[in-house]
Design an enzyme around this catalytic site. Structure first.
Site, PDB file in Angstrom:
ATOM      1  N   GLU A  92      24.920  24.629  32.320  1.00  0.00           N
ATOM      2  CA  GLU A  92      25.494  23.413  32.902  1.00  0.00           C
ATOM      3  C   GLU A  92      27.015  23.369  32.842  1.00  0.00           C
ATOM      4  O   GLU A  92      27.657  22.619  33.578  1.00  0.00           O
ATOM      5  CB  GLU A  92      24.905  22.162  32.228  1.00  0.00           C
ATOM      6  CG  GLU A  92      25.145  22.080  30.725  1.00  0.00           C
ATOM      7  CD  GLU A  92      24.069  22.784  29.935  1.00  0.00           C
ATOM      8  OE1 GLU A  92      24.180  22.831  28.709  1.00  0.00           O
ATOM      9  OE2 GLU A  92      23.120  23.297  30.547  1.00  0.00           O
ATOM     10  N   ASP A 134      50.094  44.095  58.077  1.00  0.00           N
ATOM     11  CA  ASP A 134      50.986  44.495  59.154  1.00  0.00           C
ATOM     12  C   ASP A 134      52.095  45.368  58.572  1.00  0.00           C
ATOM     13  O   ASP A 134      52.269  45.440  57.350  1.00  0.00           O
ATOM     14  CB  ASP A 134      51.570  43.251  59.825  1.00  0.00           C
ATOM     15  CG  ASP A 134      52.270  43.582  61.133  1.00  0.00           C
ATOM     16  OD1 ASP A 134      52.086  44.709  61.634  1.00  0.00           O
ATOM     17  OD2 ASP A 134      52.996  42.723  61.649  1.00  0.00           O
ATOM     18  N   ASP A 418      51.244  37.166  59.552  1.00  0.00           N
ATOM     19  CA  ASP A 418      52.042  35.943  59.703  1.00  0.00           C
ATOM     20  C   ASP A 418      52.216  35.497  61.143  1.00  0.00           C
ATOM     21  O   ASP A 418      52.924  34.531  61.414  1.00  0.00           O
ATOM     22  CB  ASP A 418      53.422  36.136  59.063  1.00  0.00           C
ATOM     23  CG  ASP A 418      54.199  37.292  59.681  1.00  0.00           C
ATOM     24  OD1 ASP A 418      53.651  37.947  60.599  1.00  0.00           O
ATOM     25  OD2 ASP A 418      55.343  37.540  59.258  1.00  0.00           O
ATOM     26  N   ASN A 486      17.436  33.071  22.579  1.00  0.00           N
ATOM     27  CA  ASN A 486      16.856  31.834  22.051  1.00  0.00           C
ATOM     28  C   ASN A 486      15.422  31.639  22.525  1.00  0.00           C
ATOM     29  O   ASN A 486      14.547  31.218  21.755  1.00  0.00           O
ATOM     30  CB  ASN A 486      17.706  30.635  22.469  1.00  0.00           C
ATOM     31  CG  ASN A 486      18.942  30.495  21.606  1.00  0.00           C
ATOM     32  OD1 ASN A 486      19.037  31.107  20.543  1.00  0.00           O
ATOM     33  ND2 ASN A 486      19.895  29.699  22.057  1.00  0.00           N
ATOM     34  N   ASP A 515      28.192  24.627  24.271  1.00  0.00           N
ATOM     35  CA  ASP A 515      28.921  24.533  25.535  1.00  0.00           C
ATOM     36  C   ASP A 515      30.347  24.030  25.323  1.00  0.00           C
ATOM     37  O   ASP A 515      31.284  24.506  25.974  1.00  0.00           O
ATOM     38  CB  ASP A 515      28.179  23.606  26.504  1.00  0.00           C
ATOM     39  CG  ASP A 515      26.958  24.287  27.129  1.00  0.00           C
ATOM     40  OD1 ASP A 515      26.920  25.529  27.122  1.00  0.00           O
ATOM     41  OD2 ASP A 515      26.061  23.576  27.607  1.00  0.00           O
TER      42      ASP A 515
END
Length: 675
Positions: A92, A134, A418, A486, A515
């Site tokens: 999360e 370029d 550009d 886990n 966390d």
């Protein structure tokens, strides 16, 4: 009129032949603003990793639920526990870690003259392994000077310069660097004389297909139009294609009334070869050559079109020098050292481009031209794009095709441009790069804006992008491997224990603290070796990492179960709180320490040290984890104080965990590499 068109002076009657997306400019604009349904490298990588974690959760959570339900008989408790495991498996903090890491990278890049318009472009910056750019202004100084004005045979002549001046002066389009160089070369006295001797009649604007433009002027004698001169200037091949004759020498006055003789010869194959040899020689000197041709017409006509660009007489060439930047060669070496292949995509002449690339150290043997690309299928272009480093005489859509072909071959492609003609390729690339002096449509299509048109600035940005990616990858690897460990531990405990190894509340608190401890990752240091090569998302590598390192924590979790069961007699439902408290502490501390163990392939704390924010967060979370069972809030979380001897065992478990992880890390690096 196009939006943004400026009428400087005069009056005209406009005939609308196409509007909106049906115009050439509209085609470019639609290409530049179209939403590409193909996900870029960052989006594809995040999607693949997310689905990996989702599939893992979909498999493991039902197993945890069923094992606990059948062994304990309390299906509601089993459901709540499985739900807590699902929450624990969910990364999360990933959105926060990714966003904060990218935001921090954007701030650091801004200090290096790189402005990030789209945050996920930073990771693409680091993953980029092919840079298309370029030539003008990137490899060269973008300070163009007129070096030669010669006739068709290579002899210097002012006539070519004068006609080129009239073309550049009277054209109403956007004056480019070549036009400015021509205007700056003509002295004031000559400029005034030319302005008095000619007036503008009409013009035929430039486009990327013809690659030339023409201006029609009236030659004035005693204030009256004597004749019209169509002056065409543009790319050598395209101008020669419209020529039928070649001027052999300067025109000479034949009489006092201004009539002039124009010595010319037909442009046959032999003369064409001779003129091409002249331009090739100029190109070989690194000069950019523009052809100049004229056509004398009676004064009656007032409007001209592309159809009038026939039967021209070639009078010579103007050649420009745009020397390479001193920083270009070192920057290209840096990019190559960081695993980035540079390919030059330009509309310029192939000989000039080859010469410039040779001067800055790029491979210049093979050049692919736009005309050749036209005849290639998409599959053939993929192969050609791989094998060539220089692409010359390209149209805007050629550049876009090359970028898409490289992406289809699995490359993460950056494009630096550009101009208006670069907009489609900027949009098609994984990462579009432009400069603050670019035209608006190019800056709109770009993901990143450079405040300095330099490849050195680009290299700095690449390194920062890879640093950002490394820190994101740390969180994903650590979360996936520790969560997998886990779940294995939970399955083992659920199968053999008469009670839950940890209550849902405790599991959620442990996950929250873990966390929070990871919030220092965006500010972590990254080893120089890890940013030396392009970095890409690899779900297979993450899955392998998870399967390799996850069971390590399970080994020590099971050792903790045995410790609590046999040493501290937490082997009954009445003493389950002690058992759960013991595993709560071990689980939290090992998960927090693993950040430092697998954040680097080196020896942690000695060969590679984490940043101060990450160390502070690690110490704080470990201290909080030790305090919770011992403090006044223990009862609120169904925890209890642990005996003093427990902490001796805890130190041994943590030391053994760090040692085994280091050994396994060395084995992993030898077999698979680190990333």
């Amino acid at each position: 009129m196009f939006m943004g068109t400026n009428v400087v002076s005069g009056a005209a009657t406009a005939l609308v032949v196409a509007t909106g997306s049906r115009t050439y400019f509209g085609t470019l604009a639609s290409r530049a603003t179209a939403v590409d349904p193909t996900p870029n490298a960052f989006q594809a990588g995040v999607n693949s990793v997310s689905w990996l974690l989702i599939r893992f959760a979909l498999v493991m959570v039902p197993i945890v639920f069923l094992v606990n339900g059948f062994t304990k008989g309390d299906w509601l408790q089993a459901f709540l526990f499985a739900l807590s495991v699902a929450v624990g498996l969910t990364p999360e903090m990933l959105p926060m870690i990714v966003t904060s890491t990218l935001a921090k990278g954007a701030v650091l890049l801004s200090r290096k003259k790189v402005v990030v318009k789209r945050l996920d472009a930073i990771q693409n910056f680091g993953a980029m392994d092919v840079l298309c750019t370029d030539k003008t202004g990137t490899l060269t100084q973008d300070k163009i000077a007129l070096a030669r004005h010669a006739d068709a045979y290579g002899q210097d002549t002012d006539e070519v310069l004068n006609f080129a001046f009239l073309n550049s002066f009277y054209q109403t389009g956007l004056k480019n660097l070549l036009d400015r160089a021509v205007l700056a070369r003509v002295e004031l006295a000559a400029e005034l004389k030319l302005k008095d001797a000619y007036r503008k009649v009409d013009e035929i604007p430039f486009d990327f297909e013809r690659r030339r433009m023409s201006v029609v002027v009236a030659a004035l004698v005693a204030g009256q139009d004597q004749h019209h001169e169509l002056i065409c200037k543009g790319a050598v091949e395209e101008v020669l294609a419209a020529c039928t004759d070649v001027r052999t020498q300067d025109p000479t006055d034949a009489s006092l009334d201004g009539e002039r003789t124009m010595p010319t010869l037909p442009l046959d194959a032999a003369l064409l070869a001779r003129t091409q040899a002249v331009t090739a020689g100029l190109n070989a000197e690194g000069l950019r050559v523009v052809a100049v041709a004229v056509k004398t017409l009676p004064p009656g006509q007032t409007t001209y079109s592309v159809a009038d660009e026939i039967g021209l007489t070639l009078i010579g060439y103007i050649a420009f020098l745009d020397p390479p930047k001193e920083s270009a060669a070192p920057a290209l070496k840096k990019l190559a050292a960081h695993g980035i292949t540079v390919k030059v995509l330009t509309g310029d002449n192939d000989l000039v481009t080859r010469q410039v690339c040779h001067q800055v150290g790029l491979p210049s043997e093979a050049v692919l031209l736009g005309a050749q690309i036209e005849s290639l299928s998409d599959e053939a272009l993929k192969a050609a794009a791989e094998s060539h480093s220089i692409f010359a005489k390209l149209s805007p859509l050629h550049k876009e095709r090359i970028v898409r072909a490289l992406r289809a071959s699995g490359h993460v492609v950056g494009f630096m441009g550009d101009g208006i003609n670069d907009a489609p390729a900027l949009r098609a690339a994984d990462i579009g790069i432009s400069v603050d002096s670019a035209v608006d449509i190019a800056k709109e299509a770009a993901d990143i804006i450079l405040l300095e048109k330099s490849l050195l600035v680009l290299d700095d940005g690449v390194v920062e992008g890879r640093t950002t990616f490394c820190n994101m990858l740390k969180y994903i690897r650590m979360t996936a491997s520790s969560n997998f460990g886990n779940v294995l531990s939970v399955l083992v405990a659920s199968a053999f224990l008469p009670f839950l190894p940890m209550l849902p509340l405790q599991l959620l608190v442990q996950n929250l603290l873990y966390d929070i401890g990871q919030t220092g990752i965006p500010f972590d240091n990254v080893d120089a070796e890890l940013v030396a090569k392009p970095l890409k998302w690899n779900p297979r590598d993450i899955g392998r990492f998870m399967l390799f390192f996850g069971p390590i924590s399970s080994v020590f979790d099971i050792a903790t179960f045995a410790l609590m069961w046999w040493v501290f007699d937490a082997n009954s439902v009445a003493r389950q709180t002690l058992f759960q408290s013991g595993w709560f502490v071990v689980g939290l501390l090992t998960q927090t320490l693993v950040v430092h163990m697998i954040r680097t392939p080196k020896l942690p704390f000695i060969e590679s040290r984490a940043s101060a924010p990450l160390i502070v967060m690690t110490v704080a979370i470990m201290a909080l984890g030790l305090w919770l069972p011992m403090g006044p809030l223990a009862g609120d979380f169904r925890l209890q104080a642990l005996p003093a001897s427990y902490f001796v065992w805890l130190a041994g478990i943590l030391l053994a965990y760090c040692t085994l992880t280091t050994v396994m890390k060395r084995i992993y690096v030898r077999r698979f590499g680190w990333q």
